[in-house]
Scaffold this active site. Sequence first.
Site, mmCIF file in Angstrom:
data_model
loop_
_atom_site.group_PDB
_atom_site.id
_atom_site.type_symbol
_atom_site.label_atom_id
_atom_site.label_comp_id
_atom_site.label_asym_id
_atom_site.label_seq_id
_atom_site.Cartn_x
_atom_site.Cartn_y
_atom_site.Cartn_z
ATOM 1 N N ASN A 30 0.868 -1.176 0.000
ATOM 2 C CA ASN A 30 0.000 0.000 0.000
ATOM 3 C C ASN A 30 0.908 1.230 0.000
ATOM 4 O OD1 ASN A 30 -1.785 2.065 0.515
ATOM 5 N ND2 ASN A 30 -2.301 1.397 2.599
ATOM 6 N N LYS B 260 0.146 4.265 -0.340
ATOM 7 C CA LYS B 260 -0.488 5.462 0.241
ATOM 8 C C LYS B 260 -0.262 6.670 -0.670
ATOM 9 C CE LYS B 260 -0.129 3.352 4.729
ATOM 10 N NZ LYS B 260 -0.192 3.506 6.171
ATOM 11 N N HIS C 297 -9.549 1.267 4.334
ATOM 12 C CA HIS C 297 -8.340 1.457 5.138
ATOM 13 C C HIS C 297 -8.647 2.430 6.275
ATOM 14 C CE1 HIS C 297 -4.322 2.651 6.313
ATOM 15 N NE2 HIS C 297 -3.893 1.552 5.742
ATOM 16 N N GLU D 142 -7.114 4.850 7.400
ATOM 17 C CA GLU D 142 -6.878 6.259 7.066
ATOM 18 C C GLU D 142 -8.043 6.832 6.274
ATOM 19 O OE1 GLU D 142 -3.031 5.541 5.353
ATOM 20 O OE2 GLU D 142 -2.254 5.071 7.337
ATOM 21 N N GLU E 36 -5.684 -4.826 10.315
ATOM 22 C CA GLU E 36 -4.670 -3.817 10.612
ATOM 23 C C GLU E 36 -5.064 -3.025 11.857
ATOM 24 O OE1 GLU E 36 -2.471 -2.727 6.684
ATOM 25 O OE2 GLU E 36 -4.208 -1.419 6.897
ATOM 26 N N GLY F 37 2.234 2.209 10.983
ATOM 27 C CA GLY F 37 3.256 3.242 10.919
ATOM 28 C C GLY F 37 3.892 3.592 12.250
ATOM 29 N N SER G 163 3.007 -2.064 10.536
ATOM 30 C CA SER G 163 4.434 -2.157 10.873
ATOM 31 C C SER G 163 5.051 -3.513 10.531
ATOM 32 C CB SER G 163 4.664 -1.822 12.362
ATOM 33 O OG SER G 163 4.293 -0.475 12.623
HETATM 34 P P1 PGA Z 1 2.642 0.329 7.739
HETATM 35 O O1 PGA Z 1 1.206 0.570 7.070
HETATM 36 O O2 PGA Z 1 3.199 -0.953 7.166
HETATM 37 O O3 PGA Z 1 3.457 1.533 7.341
HETATM 38 O O4 PGA Z 1 2.425 0.235 9.210
HETATM 39 C C1 PGA Z 1 0.342 -0.503 6.807
HETATM 40 C C2 PGA Z 1 -0.924 -0.006 6.166
HETATM 41 O O5 PGA Z 1 -1.378 1.100 6.514
HETATM 42 O O6 PGA Z 1 -1.494 -0.682 5.301
#
Ligand code: PGA
Length: 257
Positions: A12, A14, A101, A103, A173, A179, A219
């Site tokens: 992803n 982003k 997601h 976000e 997630e 993150g 992460s």
């Molecule tokens: P990350 O994000 O691996 O940077 O923690 C995962 C995601 O948001 O899909």
Amino acid sequence: MRSERTPMVAGNWKMYTTSGEGAILIDRVQDLVSDVADRVDVVVCPPFTGLKAASTIIEVDRLPIGLGAQDVFWEDEGAYTGAIAPRMLVELRCGYCIVGHSERREYFGETNETVNRKVLALHRHGITPIVCCGESLGTYEAGQTADFVRTQIREGLAGLTAQQASGVIVAYEPIWAIGTGHTPTPETANDVARMIRATIGAMYGPPAAVSARVLYGGSVKPENAAMFFSEPDIDGALVGGAALKAGAFSDIVHAAS
Ligand code: PGA
């Protein structure tokens, strides 16, 4: 013992990478993952503006890499300024689309109901949704993870046909792991993955529960990927930050192979 389910590692990206930067990243990723591409479904999800270039590279070079978008709107067309319809993704040969997601839920008002509309719209157009779920830190600390995620799955995946249900991909997630460098233990993540599978089974029957793929996200790094992948109900990962580095992403793909 590994299940029959093909592992999947999806990146992803982003809101990172211009289309030119994305093209370079795909080239690098391809060089590094080609040796295991028959054993792992490798997917990249660039921003909308990068999909065309990515699609062209994948097509011209016949790369064994799947392409996904990060969001979609549920209508086929219309006066929806700024939105992207499923058939626009079909034209770019997107086989996948991330939906819900955290976000998008936090910054763009996504709800379980809009997630469900998007999931159904994608299926109408033959695109496989990668449906995200996961709890906040407060929900986790209150011991409410299972109830919260179960509701996300029940509402987000409502109304599928049996055939659609058998191809479900869910990414678990935890918001507090995205993150941050913090993760649940693999056992804890597997408990939630098993619960997600059971929920799909309750909705659509045992065959769907067995064939649905549940990814872990939050992460995931080369250092911890293998631990998650050794869990029986975790079939791969949705990777954010580490997907932007070809070497790290490739290491995660290899851990899944
Ligand atoms: P990350 O994000 O691996 O940077 O923690 C995962 C995601 O948001 O899909």
